[in-house]
Design a protein around this motif. Structure first.
Motif, PDB file in Angstrom:
ATOM      1  N   PHE A  83      14.900  10.628 -24.126  1.00  0.00           N
ATOM      2  CA  PHE A  83      15.778  11.240 -24.689  1.00  0.00           C
ATOM      3  C   PHE A  83      15.449  11.918 -26.058  1.00  0.00           C
ATOM      4  N   TYR A  84      15.323  13.502 -26.158  1.00  0.00           N
ATOM      5  CA  TYR A  84      14.837  14.113 -27.421  1.00  0.00           C
ATOM      6  C   TYR A  84      15.961  14.903 -28.008  1.00  0.00           C
ATOM      7  N   THR A  85      16.100  15.320 -29.274  1.00  0.00           N
ATOM      8  CA  THR A  85      16.601  16.279 -29.740  1.00  0.00           C
ATOM      9  C   THR A  85      15.529  17.402 -30.096  1.00  0.00           C
ATOM     10  N   PRO A  86      16.063  18.638 -30.419  1.00  0.00           N
ATOM     11  CA  PRO A  86      15.108  19.810 -30.328  1.00  0.00           C
ATOM     12  C   PRO A  86      14.140  19.561 -31.573  1.00  0.00           C
ATOM     13  N   ILE A 143       9.955  19.245 -31.001  1.00  0.00           N
ATOM     14  CA  ILE A 143       9.110  20.225 -31.767  1.00  0.00           C
ATOM     15  C   ILE A 143       8.158  19.346 -32.762  1.00  0.00           C
ATOM     16  N   GLN A 144       8.864  18.518 -33.666  1.00  0.00           N
ATOM     17  CA  GLN A 144       8.052  17.828 -34.738  1.00  0.00           C
ATOM     18  C   GLN A 144       7.464  16.589 -34.125  1.00  0.00           C
ATOM     19  N   GLY A 145       7.753  15.952 -33.166  1.00  0.00           N
ATOM     20  CA  GLY A 145       7.406  14.515 -32.623  1.00  0.00           C
ATOM     21  C   GLY A 145       8.380  13.306 -32.743  1.00  0.00           C
ATOM     22  N   LEU A 146       8.056  12.389 -32.143  1.00  0.00           N
ATOM     23  CA  LEU A 146       9.146  11.449 -32.109  1.00  0.00           C
ATOM     24  C   LEU A 146       8.295  10.060 -32.785  1.00  0.00           C
ATOM     25  N   GLY A 147       9.145   9.766 -33.887  1.00  0.00           N
ATOM     26  CA  GLY A 147       8.436   8.335 -34.297  1.00  0.00           C
ATOM     27  C   GLY A 147       7.573   8.535 -35.640  1.00  0.00           C
ATOM     28  N   GLU A 148       7.028   7.617 -35.839  1.00  0.00           N
ATOM     29  CA  GLU A 148       6.195   7.681 -36.971  1.00  0.00           C
ATOM     30  C   GLU A 148       4.990   8.200 -36.501  1.00  0.00           C
ATOM     31  N   GLY A 149       4.502   8.165 -35.271  1.00  0.00           N
ATOM     32  CA  GLY A 149       3.280   8.781 -35.125  1.00  0.00           C
ATOM     33  C   GLY A 149       3.485  10.055 -34.399  1.00  0.00           C
ATOM     34  N   LYS A 150       4.712  10.700 -34.633  1.00  0.00           N
ATOM     35  CA  LYS A 150       4.723  12.004 -34.438  1.00  0.00           C
ATOM     36  C   LYS A 150       4.624  12.459 -32.914  1.00  0.00           C
ATOM     37  N   VAL A 184      20.461  30.888 -15.781  1.00  0.00           N
ATOM     38  CA  VAL A 184      20.989  31.005 -17.168  1.00  0.00           C
ATOM     39  C   VAL A 184      19.954  30.127 -18.134  1.00  0.00           C
ATOM     40  N   SER A 185      19.879  30.739 -19.302  1.00  0.00           N
ATOM     41  CA  SER A 185      18.958  30.139 -20.486  1.00  0.00           C
ATOM     42  C   SER A 185      19.811  30.308 -21.779  1.00  0.00           C
ATOM     43  N   PHE A 186      19.589  29.166 -22.403  1.00  0.00           N
ATOM     44  CA  PHE A 186      20.250  29.063 -23.872  1.00  0.00           C
ATOM     45  C   PHE A 186      19.488  28.409 -24.520  1.00  0.00           C
ATOM     46  N   ASP A 187      19.653  28.399 -25.875  1.00  0.00           N
ATOM     47  CA  ASP A 187      18.964  27.688 -27.141  1.00  0.00           C
ATOM     48  C   ASP A 187      19.749  26.428 -27.427  1.00  0.00           C
ATOM     49  N   LEU A 188      19.038  25.448 -27.817  1.00  0.00           N
ATOM     50  CA  LEU A 188      19.827  24.391 -28.409  1.00  0.00           C
ATOM     51  C   LEU A 188      19.113  24.007 -29.757  1.00  0.00           C
ATOM     52  N   THR A 189      20.171  23.510 -30.698  1.00  0.00           N
ATOM     53  CA  THR A 189      19.628  23.128 -31.961  1.00  0.00           C
ATOM     54  C   THR A 189      20.223  21.903 -32.521  1.00  0.00           C
ATOM     55  N   ASP A 190      19.756  21.324 -33.572  1.00  0.00           N
ATOM     56  CA  ASP A 190      20.445  20.114 -34.072  1.00  0.00           C
ATOM     57  C   ASP A 190      20.182  20.249 -35.429  1.00  0.00           C
ATOM     58  N   ASP A 191      20.569  18.874 -36.310  1.00  0.00           N
ATOM     59  CA  ASP A 191      20.688  19.163 -37.715  1.00  0.00           C
ATOM     60  C   ASP A 191      19.306  19.340 -38.491  1.00  0.00           C
ATOM     61  N   SER A 192      18.214  19.485 -37.743  1.00  0.00           N
ATOM     62  CA  SER A 192      17.009  19.833 -38.268  1.00  0.00           C
ATOM     63  C   SER A 192      16.949  21.299 -38.513  1.00  0.00           C
ATOM     64  N   GLY A 193      17.448  21.975 -37.587  1.00  0.00           N
ATOM     65  CA  GLY A 193      17.392  23.493 -37.640  1.00  0.00           C
ATOM     66  C   GLY A 193      16.376  23.959 -36.460  1.00  0.00           C
ATOM     67  N   GLU A 194      15.548  23.304 -35.835  1.00  0.00           N
ATOM     68  CA  GLU A 194      14.848  23.523 -34.798  1.00  0.00           C
ATOM     69  C   GLU A 194      15.466  24.219 -33.418  1.00  0.00           C
ATOM     70  N   ASN A 251       7.023  24.137 -21.527  1.00  0.00           N
ATOM     71  CA  ASN A 251       5.842  24.282 -22.495  1.00  0.00           C
ATOM     72  C   ASN A 251       6.660  23.542 -23.853  1.00  0.00           C
ATOM     73  N   ALA A 252       6.011  23.668 -25.076  1.00  0.00           N
ATOM     74  CA  ALA A 252       6.400  22.909 -26.295  1.00  0.00           C
ATOM     75  C   ALA A 252       7.743  23.167 -26.584  1.00  0.00           C
ATOM     76  N   THR A 253       8.501  24.036 -26.258  1.00  0.00           N
ATOM     77  CA  THR A 253       9.766  24.466 -26.634  1.00  0.00           C
ATOM     78  C   THR A 253      10.626  24.893 -25.618  1.00  0.00           C
ATOM     79  N   VAL A 254      10.437  24.687 -24.356  1.00  0.00           N
ATOM     80  CA  VAL A 254      11.018  25.092 -23.263  1.00  0.00           C
ATOM     81  C   VAL A 254      11.152  24.033 -22.061  1.00  0.00           C
ATOM     82  N   LEU A 255      12.480  23.698 -21.580  1.00  0.00           N
ATOM     83  CA  LEU A 255      12.866  22.728 -20.643  1.00  0.00           C
ATOM     84  C   LEU A 255      13.331  23.369 -19.440  1.00  0.00           C
ATOM     85  N   ALA A 256      12.854  23.338 -18.414  1.00  0.00           N
ATOM     86  CA  ALA A 256      13.496  23.674 -17.057  1.00  0.00           C
ATOM     87  C   ALA A 256      14.301  22.552 -16.598  1.00  0.00           C
TER      88      ALA A 256
END
Length: 167
Positions: free
Chosen positions: A37-40, A44-51, A80-90, A118-123
């Motif tokens: 599970f990831y948030t936007p 984009i920025q990476g998960l955890g300390e190792g990003k 249909v396509s749509f954008d997702l965001t979270d509290d980081s603004g990404e 790709n880095a920012t698009v989920l099918a």
């Protein structure tokens, strides 16, 4: 070493080897079904300390709020396509072909499951819409029409009863 002990040792090594092989085969088979599970922002920025960022082609779940005004529907198909965001603004884009859930709308929280293009698009292969704790199915709302509903958080506090034994 006595032949009897040698046979026992050999059989124990064989059993442990088979167990290790079975566990390895199960982990290899389940590797394809693991959905992270990831948030936007984490996507984009990476998960955890190792990003650590997910690889293109990896199956994952992406959750966030649908950006108002970002929903784009194809007139000739169910795409249909749509954008997702979270509290980081990404912002990450979700592409989906199918019927969206009834609770799907702009500004609503959703979870999309699919493959990273790709880095920012989920099918997405599945889109789930979240609802708040005050949600009530339409049938129940119709049945309760005229009855004043008070959420549990707004109920008055009842004094606790004491027994006649001084407790």
């Amino acid at each position: 070493m006595q032949p009897r002990r040698k046979k026992r040792l050999l059989s124990m090594v064989l059993v442990l080897g088979l167990i290790a092989g079975a566990i390895g085969a199960m982990l290899f088979a389940l590797q394809q079904n693991i959905n992270l599970f990831y948030t936007p922002g984490q996507l984009i920025q990476g998960l955890g300390e190792g990003k650590i960022k997910p690889d293109v082609g990896q199956r994952l779940r992406l959750g966030g709020m649908v950006v108002p005004g970002s929903v784009s529907r194809d007139a000739t198909s169910l795409k249909v396509s749509f954008d997702l965001t979270d509290d980081s603004g990404e912002i990450a884009t979700v592409e989906f072909e199918g019927i969206l859930p009834d609770l799907f709308r702009e500004g609503q929280g959703i979870v999309a499951q699919g493959v990273l293009k790709n880095a920012t698009v989920l099918a997405a292969t599945e889109v789930l819409a979240k609802h708040d704790e005050e949600y009530m199915p339409p049938e129940v709302a119709e049945a309760l029409k005229g009855i004043r509903h008070v959420p549990p958080s707004q109920l008055p506090v009842q004094p606790t009863a004491t027994n006649s034994y001084g407790g």
